[in-house]
Design an enzyme around this catalytic site. Structure first.
Site, PDB file in Angstrom:
ATOM      1  NE  ARG A 410      -3.617   0.137   2.391  1.00  0.00           N
ATOM      2  CZ  ARG A 410      -4.080  -0.435   3.065  1.00  0.00           C
ATOM      3  NH1 ARG A 410      -3.420  -0.998   4.423  1.00  0.00           N
ATOM      4  NH2 ARG A 410      -5.385  -1.270   2.566  1.00  0.00           N
ATOM      5  CG  HIS A 440       5.419  -8.284   5.246  1.00  0.00           C
ATOM      6  ND1 HIS A 440       5.475  -8.717   6.113  1.00  0.00           N
ATOM      7  CD2 HIS A 440       5.286  -7.043   4.526  1.00  0.00           C
ATOM      8  CE1 HIS A 440       5.347  -7.202   6.850  1.00  0.00           C
ATOM      9  NE2 HIS A 440       5.828  -5.949   5.412  1.00  0.00           N
ATOM     10  CG  HIS A 597      10.321  -2.278  10.588  1.00  0.00           C
ATOM     11  ND1 HIS A 597      10.836  -2.913   9.853  1.00  0.00           N
ATOM     12  CD2 HIS A 597       9.168  -1.465  10.361  1.00  0.00           C
ATOM     13  CE1 HIS A 597       9.491  -3.104   8.420  1.00  0.00           C
ATOM     14  NE2 HIS A 597       8.933  -2.559   9.227  1.00  0.00           N
TER      15      HIS A 597
END
Length: 708
Positions: A410, A440, A597
């Protein structure tokens, strides 16, 4: 108490953005870094409204009475979002206008609002407007049959106009409906500076914003009319579109259609300044928004434009002290890594360590005549990517190069489509993801001929192959020549690029096939092996925790006496510290200069501990609807390294906050112990390591024996 107790997903995310805002409120941080955090709050909200609020609004239409896991209906969620988001934005703007801008003025960077322009500044801005800005502007009248389209997230200026009496035909030029206000919109150009410096003979530097210039000089756009009021605004639209997965060979065209739809989808939020209620109400009516959807402020609609001030901070004193990205001492700089990796695995910890080894690994593979093939996944890659350059070079040199490009990433779809086309033109075999599943996983494999055998080298990561974000995001990756892991990676690529029955992998967990069950079984194993004398222990670091099955398993672990330590940057639907349910679970979160992250999972396993890293958070979308990989840390040295980093995140008492059972977050009490800041400790560790290695290298050179 019921085990099914959860925080609402959207409200939990709002509290994450509130923690980002707290960094902007901290007066001890450098001014431009505080401003950066305020800008991040805005960009976070932009995505949140486009995706999560839009999805909730659609749920309100399709299933208004359906309650989520937290027991809230869509209507209650939307009203709660509006109340908390308004509060956060109000705090953000108050900090900007009453704290940061005055503080910047003391440092010689003075924002001048239109009401304070001097005659000399007015003359300068009028000339600047006519020569550089006016030609780029296109006024749009609003009394036509088709209301002008307001683009998603673009900045606009609105003008309320009144004909000047006595000027002939002025009304005919802009006649419209006499019952409607005469309002025109002008899109603020996106391809020029947002910030302009004013000429001055003062010791300080004074600046204005582009939107201020346009609203101040806007009368030049409407001859024969007076400008009664102006409004600066932007509209967030629904961006939560799904591509037609049955598009087949026309998949790229279907994705391009999604990008077009995103620009003109239904509005979900209006952000504006407080200069005109007439224009605001006009927009509210035309865009069919409610009061809850309107975010009006006395400050600036788009804080991000102020980040151009970084260019004026010549001394750097208004920013963080620069932190280097150190090249790993245990990887050679002047030769390929093949021989090194045959001896031991290598863990790379960015951004403390440089991302150059990943680029070098791939670049060396592209140029090595013994490399036969390269396979990898690409999710978010970034502009001007050396990763793309190396893949193209490898293909042009005749190597087999297979790249799975996830077009459904996205807000990066357009860039990924461009990369895919460019790679194909260079001779790369490009796979466009899988039907109904985003890929992913972050994995790269190099297949190389060595003597009379074929050897595979693997890179697995928690973060994307993006050289830009690798300087800003904290991530962990593994280089390995372990052939059992390589076998698993080969099975993975065969599965996602072709047709294959599900093969059992020895080391890797793969979503949506085995990863969730593996996590649940490891939690259950911890429960079964936990005793009062030796309680189990689970330590996990991730971005978000929302998967209800995993949360329920963690509740059971807590009830069985297992200690559960969670470090979660963003969303957490688990409720910690509830007696009889989750009293053995603690949740902390760290927001600091680098975006946390990495995903790291530790299971004590009754004294035979296991440690994993993963591309996946413990979220439904990751474990059930995406292709993800979890990989073990098997090398003993690497294991000790990663475990020490994981522990460090739970020692932080400077930037860490702890989640309370009522859903609020509070800073960890630092008064009881010495100052500990995890990111700073990590940086100092790598800096010391680099200095030690440099000293050792220098001493080796000094004592080098020269031979004839």
């Amino acid at each position: 108490m019921s085990e099914n107790i959860f925080f609402n997903r959207e409200l939990s995310w709002l509290e994450f953005n509130a923690r980002v805002l707290k960094q902007g409120l901290r007066k001890e941080l450098p001014l431009l870094e505080r401003l950066q955090f305020l800008s991040i709050v805005s960009s976070n909200f932009d995505e949140f409204f486009q995706v999560r609020v839009a999805a909730t609004k659609r749920m309100l239409e399709s299933a208004p009475d359906t309650a989520d896991a937290s027991g809230l209906t869509p209507k209650l969620v939307l009203s709660s979002i509006s109340a908390r988001a308004h509060q956060i934005i109000r705090q953000q703007q108050e900090c900007l206008m009453n704290d940061i801008l005055p503080a910047l003025a003391k440092e010689g960077m003075v924002y001048v609002p239109p009401a304070q322009y001097t005659p000399q500044q007015t003359d300068y801005l009028q000339k600047l407007f006519r020569s550089e800005i006016f030609p780029l502007l296109t006024p749009l009248r609003t009394d036509t049959e088709a209301f002008p389209h307001i683009k998603n997230l673009d900045l606009y200026a609105g003008f309320l106009l009144k004909p000047i009496s006595g000027i002939r035909n002025a009304s005919e030029l802009f006649k419209g409906d006499d019952d409607q206000p005469r309002i025109a919109f002008v899109e603020i150009p996106g391809g020029i500076n947002r910030l302009y410096w004013l000429p001055t003979d003062k010791k300080v530097r004074e600046f204005v914003m582009l939107e201020d210039i346009i609203t101040f000089c806007g009368r030049q756009l409407f001859p024969g009319f007076e400008v009664e009021e102006t409004l600066v605004f932007k509209v967030a639209r629904d961006a939560d579109f799904a591509v037609d997965e049955d598009a087949g060979s026309n998949f790229i065209h279907a994705m391009e259609d999604v990008l077009i739809q995103r620009k003109s989808s239904f509005p979900v939020q209006l952000q504006c300044n407080a200069s005109s209620n007439v224009i605001r109400d006009f927009l509210k009516e035309k865009l069919e928004l409610t009061d809850e959807d309107i975010y009006q402020t006395d400050g600036m609609v788009d804080v991000g434009g102020l980040m151009e001030l970084r260019e004026a901070d010549e001394t750097g004193k208004l920013s963080f002290e620069p932190w280097e990205h150190f090249y790993p001492a245990d990887l050679p700089e002047d030769e390929p890594y093949w021989d090194t990796l045959k001896l031991h695995d290598k863990i790379l910890h960015v951004p403390y360590e440089s991302y150059d080894p990943v680029v070098k690994f791939l670049s060396d593979a592209a140029d090595d005549d013994n490399v036969l093939a390269i396979k990898m996944t690409l999710y978010r890659t970034g502009r001007n990517s050396p990763i793309i350059d190396a893949l193209e070079r490898a293909a042009q040199r005749g190597k087999q190069v297979v790249v799975l490009v996830e077009l459904k990433a996205r807000f990066d779809e357009e860039r990924n489509i461009a990369w895919a086309n460019e790679l194909e033109q260079a001779g790369v075999t490009v796979i466009y993801g899988l039907v109904n599943l985003k890929v992913h996983a972050k994995v790269l494999m190099v297949i190389r001929r060595e003597s009379d055998t074929i050897r595979r080298y693997v890179h697995l990561a928690t973060g994307n192959y993006n050289t830009k974000t690798a300087k800003l995001y904290s991530d962990i990756s593994l280089f390995t020549a372990n052939q059992e892991i390589a076998n698993d990676v080969s099975l993975f690529f065969n599965l996602v690029t072709g047709y294959s029955t599900l093969q059992k992998m020895k080391h890797l967990g793969m979503a949506p096939v085995t990863l969730k069950d593996r996590i649940l079984s490891m939690i259950q194993r911890e429960i079964e092996r936990s005793t009062p004398e030796q309680p189990g222990l689970i330590i996990a670091k991730m971005n978000s925790l929302t998967h209800e099955d995993v949360i329920a398993a963690l509740y059971r672990a807590s009830q069985a006496g297992v200690k559960v330590m969670l470090n979660i940057r963003g969303i957490c639907m688990l409720v910690p510290g509830v007696k009889g349910l989750s009293e053995n679970i603690t949740v902390v979160s760290i927001v600091d200069r680098y975006l946390e992250h990495s995903r790291i999972f530790y299971f004590q396993n009754a004294g035979t501990p296991e440690l994993y890293c993963s591309s996946a958070d413990w979220m439904s979308r990751n474990l059930d609807r995406r292709i993800e990989l979890m990989f073990p840390i098997l090398d003993k040295t690497a294991f000790r390294q990663v475990k020490s980093w994981l522990d460090m995140y739970f020692e932080d008492n400077t930037n860490a906050e702890v989640l309370l059972p009522n859903g609020s977050w509070e800073p960890i009490d630092a008064k009881r112990s010495a100052h500990v800041r995890a990111q700073e400790m990590l940086y100092k560790h790598y800096k010391y390591q680099n200095e030690t290695n440099e000293k050792a290298r220098k001493n080796t050179q000094e004592f080098e024996v020269r031979r004839k």
